[in-house]
Design an enzyme around this catalytic site. Structure first.
Site, PDB file in Angstrom:
ATOM      1  CG  ASP A   1      24.960  40.832  37.019  1.00 14.91           C
ATOM      2  OD1 ASP A   1      25.032  40.492  38.221  1.00 14.91           O
ATOM      3  OD2 ASP A   1      25.244  42.007  36.688  1.00 14.91           O
TER       4      ASP A   1
ATOM      5  CD  GLU B   1      22.037  40.586  40.694  1.00 12.65           C
ATOM      6  OE1 GLU B   1      21.266  40.862  41.830  1.00 12.65           O
ATOM      7  OE2 GLU B   1      22.579  40.985  39.706  1.00 12.65           O
TER       8      GLU B   1
ATOM      9  CG  ASP C   1      29.260  43.008  42.567  1.00 13.73           C
ATOM     10  OD1 ASP C   1      30.098  43.459  42.007  1.00 13.73           O
ATOM     11  OD2 ASP C   1      28.071  43.003  41.762  1.00 13.73           O
TER      12      ASP C   1
END
Length: 544
Positions: free
Chosen positions: A302, A349, A401
């Site tokens: 991430d 990401e 998200d």
């Protein structure tokens, strides 16, 4: 991932089943079977670390530990550590489609402590007065770099009413050796409980992963770039971070204002002291990634852009606007990881505000990045439109998200965007808008396409996992077992196969026409009657 394939994003917490939250039990294996039936190759999950305040898997109290809530209680009962009445009749929440984390905290640990008490009474090795098996010793040996500090951190936290470690008494907060040894001596049973919890998590996880792998399913895991401020890692390894002599962070992590939040996002994680990591040849990162690749087949990192440049916010600021960009470790870190670990099956990401230097780092690393359909409809030939996806990427309609596709269409798109979507994706009422959008992602050049389970189910905003910047009401949605039908699996398989992401379904064999039934033989009496009446019939015919 060189072969085109597809997968489903489904957090462990969102699996169906009883006892308040998804677990590593039968429902997880049933979901693996669903993936196989649906022609999928990858099961993507969110981080599996313990959650704390805010319930976010991206704010875990350990970069290495597993979430105790995911331990399957039925399996503990099968192992003789619980009785069904210890947990089956408990109230685990009024709505099976949502996790009640406050209730889980109140009740789950009580049940796990019962299992630990039973564990201490077991004697797996005849003749030895110990509950510890060879598997236990192997687990504790392989986990020695993090498990003792994690257990000590959790035991001290329990003793201090679960308060942040920065509020603990100074000798414990600052890790005075004498104070720590006295605490260990006086709380040996509590330390043993936290070690037991991690042992059970590891045992159940490895069994689940082996089951998935045996069915041809790879698990894509997720690690946050940062650790939580209130974590065993920050308490036991202050030298890793930008902290003062009292253990307080000087600057914290976040990201500047963007699509998700006008004031940016103030995450509050301590920032890494990258100069220290470089001096140690990134030893802590090597341990962390080695551990992650022991529990996942593919690793999504991430906030990859933070390895290039990261947003540093002065500690104490109320939002992220006052931050500034700082230089990260870049390829130096990934070269050290490759030297220590070999090939790295990592997905980067690379969302958010991306500089050319981030794109250059991604290209040099060789990792696939991510593309998200929901970022594409701006009236231009956007790089986020599926026809522009590079082959070496992972395509999503939306991530954890984002809103669900239905929620996004209904609540977050303008008439102009909906008009562009209808034209670009050739949406029709007959096919349905959501199916048409998913078709666009699956048809893209991306070598891997990942769709959230909520989008395959065409759920609305009620199934959204996380709203960035919103501290409450996240990470709660769970799927109902009745929704994971063979018909849905067949639809997913057919769409995936259409775009060469799965093997075609076998054609149904045509129904064979039934042969005419054989005529019954004449009975003996009928034959005799026919023989005796034949001359009379012949005479009657002659008389005419």
């Amino acid at each position: 991932m060189k072969k085109r394939c597809s997968g489903i994003l489904m957090p462990v917490s969102s699996l169906p089943g009883g006892y308040g939250i998804g677990s590593m039990g039968q429902a997880a294996r049933d979901f693996v079977d669903f993936l196989v039936l649906a022609g999928q190759s990858v099961w993507q999950i969110l981080p599996v670390g313990p959650t704390s305040y805010g319930d976010s898997p991206y704010q875990s109290c350990s970069a290495f530990a597993g979430n105790p809530y995911f331990i399957d209680l039925d399996q503990l009962a099968a192992d003789g550590l619980l009785k069904p009445e210890d947990y089956a009749k408990e109230n685990w929440g009024t709505n099976p489609n949502y996790c009640d984390y406050a209730l889980l905290y109140q009740k789950r640990y009580k049940v796990l402590r019962k299992a630990y008490a039973a564990f201490l009474q077991q004697r797996p090795v005849p003749g030895y007065d110990t509950p510890y098996s060879d598997d236990w010793y192997r687990f504790t040996f392989l986990s020695d770099a993090w498990l003792p500090d994690y257990c000590l951190y959790m035991a001290i936290k329990e003793e201090n009413k679960m308060c942040d470690w920065q509020t603990w008494p100074a000798p414990l907060r600052l890790r005075d050796p004498k104070a720590l040894e006295e605490f260990r001596t006086g709380h040996a049973d509590e330390l043993g409980f936290w070690a037991f919890v991690q042992y059970e998590f590891a045992k159940q996880w490895q069994a689940l992963k082996a089951y998935a792998n045996s069915k041809g399913i790879k698990i894509m895991g997720d690690i946050p770039i940062y650790v939580a401020a209130d974590s065993a890692d920050a308490w036991a390894g202050r030298e890793l971070f930008e902290m003062d002599s009292e253990g307080h962070p000087r600057r914290v992590a976040g990201c500047p204002p963007d699509y998700f939040a006008e004031d940016g996002q103030l995450w509050g994680n301590p920032l890494y002291d990258w100069a220290y990591h470089k001096r140690t040849n990134y030893a802590w990162w090597v341990r962390r990634v080695r551990h992650a690749l022991s529990i996942y087949d593919i690793l999504r990192i991430d906030h990859f852009r933070g390895f290039d440049t990261y947003w540093a916010i002065p500690a104490g600021d109320k939002n992220a606007r006052g931050g500034k960009w700082e230089q990260g470790p870049g390829m130096d870190l990934f070269r050290a990881l490759r030297t220590a670990l070999g090939d790295l099956p990592i997905v980067a990401e690379d969302l958010g505000e991306i500089f050319d230097s981030v794109r250059a780092l991604l290209a040099e690393s060789g990792f696939p990045g991510m593309k998200v359909l929901q970022f594409s409809l701006n009236g231009t030939d956007s790089l986020d439109l599926p026809h522009n996806y590079p082959a070496h990427c992972v395509a999503y309609p939306g991530t954890h998200d984002n809103n669900t596709l239905r929620g996004w269409l209904e609540n977050e798109t303008t008439p102009a965007q909906r008009k562009q979507a209808k034209a670009y994706f050739a949406l029709t009422e007959q096919e349905g808008e959501i199916t048409g959008l998913l078709r666009g992602v699956l048809a893209s050049p991306a070598e891997l396409a990942i769709v959230t389970m909520a989008d395959w189910l065409e759920k609305g905003s009620e199934a959204r996992m996380n709203t960035p910047g919103n501290p409450a009401g996240n990470w709660q949605w769970r799927v109902a077992a009745k929704d994971l039908t063979p018909a849905l699996a067949r639809k997913i398989h057919e769409m995936s196969a259409r775009y060469f992401r799965a093997e075609p379904l076998p054609e149904a064999e045509p129904k064979k026409e039934k042969a005419p039934a054989p005529q019954p033989k004449a009975k003996a009496a009928d034959a005799k009657e026919e023989k005796t009446t034949a001359p009379a019939k012949k005479a009657a015919k002659s008389a005419k």
